[in-house]
Write a protein that holds these residues in place. Sequence first.
Motif, PDB file in Angstrom:
ATOM      1  N   TYR A  23     -16.430 -22.321  26.776  1.00  0.00           N
ATOM      2  CA  TYR A  23     -15.953 -23.607  26.044  1.00  0.00           C
ATOM      3  C   TYR A  23     -15.411 -23.357  24.828  1.00  0.00           C
ATOM      4  O   TYR A  23     -14.169 -23.892  24.447  1.00  0.00           O
ATOM      5  CB  TYR A  23     -17.253 -24.302  25.753  1.00  0.00           C
ATOM      6  CG  TYR A  23     -17.729 -25.113  27.318  1.00  0.00           C
ATOM      7  CD1 TYR A  23     -17.097 -25.959  27.863  1.00  0.00           C
ATOM      8  CD2 TYR A  23     -18.946 -24.646  27.624  1.00  0.00           C
ATOM      9  CE1 TYR A  23     -17.545 -26.722  29.224  1.00  0.00           C
ATOM     10  CE2 TYR A  23     -19.439 -25.049  28.931  1.00  0.00           C
ATOM     11  CZ  TYR A  23     -18.644 -26.144  29.651  1.00  0.00           C
ATOM     12  OH  TYR A  23     -19.028 -26.626  30.784  1.00  0.00           O
ATOM     13  N   SER A  26     -11.690 -21.821  25.406  1.00  0.00           N
ATOM     14  CA  SER A  26     -10.713 -22.914  26.039  1.00  0.00           C
ATOM     15  C   SER A  26     -10.444 -23.961  24.910  1.00  0.00           C
ATOM     16  O   SER A  26      -9.293 -24.109  24.512  1.00  0.00           O
ATOM     17  CB  SER A  26     -11.100 -23.694  27.114  1.00  0.00           C
ATOM     18  OG  SER A  26     -12.420 -24.229  26.797  1.00  0.00           O
ATOM     19  N   TYR A  27     -11.662 -24.551  24.110  1.00  0.00           N
ATOM     20  CA  TYR A  27     -11.147 -25.455  23.181  1.00  0.00           C
ATOM     21  C   TYR A  27     -10.818 -24.965  21.744  1.00  0.00           C
ATOM     22  O   TYR A  27      -9.944 -25.719  21.012  1.00  0.00           O
ATOM     23  CB  TYR A  27     -12.270 -26.263  22.913  1.00  0.00           C
ATOM     24  CG  TYR A  27     -12.623 -27.484  24.296  1.00  0.00           C
ATOM     25  CD1 TYR A  27     -11.784 -28.456  24.459  1.00  0.00           C
ATOM     26  CD2 TYR A  27     -13.869 -27.237  24.906  1.00  0.00           C
ATOM     27  CE1 TYR A  27     -11.786 -29.068  25.461  1.00  0.00           C
ATOM     28  CE2 TYR A  27     -14.264 -28.026  25.991  1.00  0.00           C
ATOM     29  CZ  TYR A  27     -13.243 -28.906  26.342  1.00  0.00           C
ATOM     30  OH  TYR A  27     -13.323 -29.975  27.306  1.00  0.00           O
ATOM     31  N   HIS A  29      -8.659 -22.758  21.614  1.00  0.00           N
ATOM     32  CA  HIS A  29      -6.960 -22.767  21.556  1.00  0.00           C
ATOM     33  C   HIS A  29      -6.225 -23.832  21.053  1.00  0.00           C
ATOM     34  O   HIS A  29      -5.161 -23.705  20.551  1.00  0.00           O
ATOM     35  CB  HIS A  29      -6.745 -22.223  22.818  1.00  0.00           C
ATOM     36  CG  HIS A  29      -6.674 -20.862  23.383  1.00  0.00           C
ATOM     37  ND1 HIS A  29      -7.787 -20.457  23.526  1.00  0.00           N
ATOM     38  CD2 HIS A  29      -5.669 -19.709  23.156  1.00  0.00           C
ATOM     39  CE1 HIS A  29      -7.725 -19.140  23.705  1.00  0.00           C
ATOM     40  NE2 HIS A  29      -6.547 -18.595  23.447  1.00  0.00           N
ATOM     41  N   ILE A  30      -7.017 -24.831  20.795  1.00  0.00           N
ATOM     42  CA  ILE A  30      -6.287 -26.028  20.220  1.00  0.00           C
ATOM     43  C   ILE A  30      -5.820 -25.564  18.703  1.00  0.00           C
ATOM     44  O   ILE A  30      -4.862 -26.014  18.406  1.00  0.00           O
ATOM     45  CB  ILE A  30      -7.203 -27.248  20.280  1.00  0.00           C
ATOM     46  CG1 ILE A  30      -7.408 -27.719  21.594  1.00  0.00           C
ATOM     47  CG2 ILE A  30      -6.792 -28.516  19.207  1.00  0.00           C
ATOM     48  CD1 ILE A  30      -8.606 -28.905  21.960  1.00  0.00           C
ATOM     49  N   LEU A  31      -6.831 -25.153  18.073  1.00  0.00           N
ATOM     50  CA  LEU A  31      -6.714 -24.593  16.814  1.00  0.00           C
ATOM     51  C   LEU A  31      -5.481 -23.623  16.735  1.00  0.00           C
ATOM     52  O   LEU A  31      -4.677 -23.834  15.995  1.00  0.00           O
ATOM     53  CB  LEU A  31      -7.686 -23.959  16.201  1.00  0.00           C
ATOM     54  CG  LEU A  31      -8.807 -24.954  15.492  1.00  0.00           C
ATOM     55  CD1 LEU A  31     -10.115 -24.121  14.882  1.00  0.00           C
ATOM     56  CD2 LEU A  31      -8.284 -25.725  14.231  1.00  0.00           C
ATOM     57  N   PHE A  33      -2.859 -23.508  18.934  1.00  0.00           N
ATOM     58  CA  PHE A  33      -1.653 -24.172  18.894  1.00  0.00           C
ATOM     59  C   PHE A  33      -1.121 -25.205  17.850  1.00  0.00           C
ATOM     60  O   PHE A  33      -0.093 -25.108  17.727  1.00  0.00           O
ATOM     61  CB  PHE A  33      -1.654 -24.637  20.483  1.00  0.00           C
ATOM     62  CG  PHE A  33      -1.862 -23.703  21.666  1.00  0.00           C
ATOM     63  CD1 PHE A  33      -1.177 -22.559  21.563  1.00  0.00           C
ATOM     64  CD2 PHE A  33      -2.819 -24.321  22.448  1.00  0.00           C
ATOM     65  CE1 PHE A  33      -1.309 -21.754  22.936  1.00  0.00           C
ATOM     66  CE2 PHE A  33      -3.062 -23.365  23.676  1.00  0.00           C
ATOM     67  CZ  PHE A  33      -2.350 -22.188  23.958  1.00  0.00           C
ATOM     68  N   ILE A  34      -2.185 -25.730  17.589  1.00  0.00           N
ATOM     69  CA  ILE A  34      -1.755 -26.573  16.132  1.00  0.00           C
ATOM     70  C   ILE A  34      -1.309 -25.702  14.906  1.00  0.00           C
ATOM     71  O   ILE A  34      -0.470 -25.975  14.527  1.00  0.00           O
ATOM     72  CB  ILE A  34      -3.086 -27.368  15.876  1.00  0.00           C
ATOM     73  CG1 ILE A  34      -3.189 -28.338  16.959  1.00  0.00           C
ATOM     74  CG2 ILE A  34      -2.865 -28.071  14.484  1.00  0.00           C
ATOM     75  CD1 ILE A  34      -4.760 -29.306  16.726  1.00  0.00           C
ATOM     76  N   SER A  35      -1.918 -24.738  14.861  1.00  0.00           N
ATOM     77  CA  SER A  35      -1.496 -23.923  13.740  1.00  0.00           C
ATOM     78  C   SER A  35      -0.164 -23.239  13.969  1.00  0.00           C
ATOM     79  O   SER A  35       0.671 -23.107  12.998  1.00  0.00           O
ATOM     80  CB  SER A  35      -2.794 -22.915  13.234  1.00  0.00           C
ATOM     81  OG  SER A  35      -2.762 -21.818  14.360  1.00  0.00           O
ATOM     82  N   SER A  37       2.416 -24.283  15.588  1.00  0.00           N
ATOM     83  CA  SER A  37       3.181 -25.419  15.470  1.00  0.00           C
ATOM     84  C   SER A  37       3.394 -26.075  14.150  1.00  0.00           C
ATOM     85  O   SER A  37       4.515 -26.209  13.704  1.00  0.00           O
ATOM     86  CB  SER A  37       3.061 -26.693  16.355  1.00  0.00           C
ATOM     87  OG  SER A  37       1.473 -27.205  16.007  1.00  0.00           O
ATOM     88  N   THR A  38       2.405 -25.990  13.305  1.00  0.00           N
ATOM     89  CA  THR A  38       2.541 -26.408  12.058  1.00  0.00           C
ATOM     90  C   THR A  38       3.263 -25.248  11.319  1.00  0.00           C
ATOM     91  O   THR A  38       4.157 -25.770  10.452  1.00  0.00           O
ATOM     92  CB  THR A  38       1.038 -26.380  11.401  1.00  0.00           C
ATOM     93  OG1 THR A  38       0.386 -27.510  12.271  1.00  0.00           O
ATOM     94  CG2 THR A  38       1.111 -27.117  10.006  1.00  0.00           C
ATOM     95  N   SER A  75      -8.853 -18.593  13.406  1.00  0.00           N
ATOM     96  CA  SER A  75      -9.154 -19.088  14.852  1.00  0.00           C
ATOM     97  C   SER A  75      -9.039 -17.979  15.935  1.00  0.00           C
ATOM     98  O   SER A  75      -9.694 -17.856  16.812  1.00  0.00           O
ATOM     99  CB  SER A  75      -8.221 -20.070  15.299  1.00  0.00           C
ATOM    100  OG  SER A  75      -6.984 -19.920  15.095  1.00  0.00           O
TER     101      SER A  75
END
Length: 141
Positions: A23, A26-27, A29-31, A33-35, A37-38, A75
């Motif tokens: 968990y 997988s979750y 990786h949200i950090l 991908f957001i970092s 792209s930022t 992350s």
Amino acid sequence: MVYFKFYFDEHEHKRLQYSNRGYMWSYGHILVFISISTVGAALEVMNDKIGGHAEVSLHVVNAMVVVPTAIFMVSMWLLNDLFSKRSFEANLLYPAAAMLVLTTPFFEYGTFAVGLLLLLTLAIRLKMDTASSPTEYVTNL
């Protein structure tokens, strides 16, 4: 290349399959991908600043690059190193590098310093990984 080798390593995915770390993997990786792209958006603002189209100070633009880069490094540490059986120094490499990255917006060439710190961190990590177990990926397949 080394990150992709770790990311697509079947042994790591099998280990995650039987634990609750799946968990977080997988979750978490949200950090990541957001970092990423930022950082891309901040580099576009940096491009506008250099071209004379943005009226933002250079320190603010440097901070816009630095903060998501530090979030990315932390992350990656949370996803890959926090629960690993690496040495104490290897487990502290990413957080220490993230703290150093956070000091760079105060310099005029802060974004360049971030790039150098990332390269240095990668070189140290590769040196630590090859010194600890050079055949780790071969034996785990």
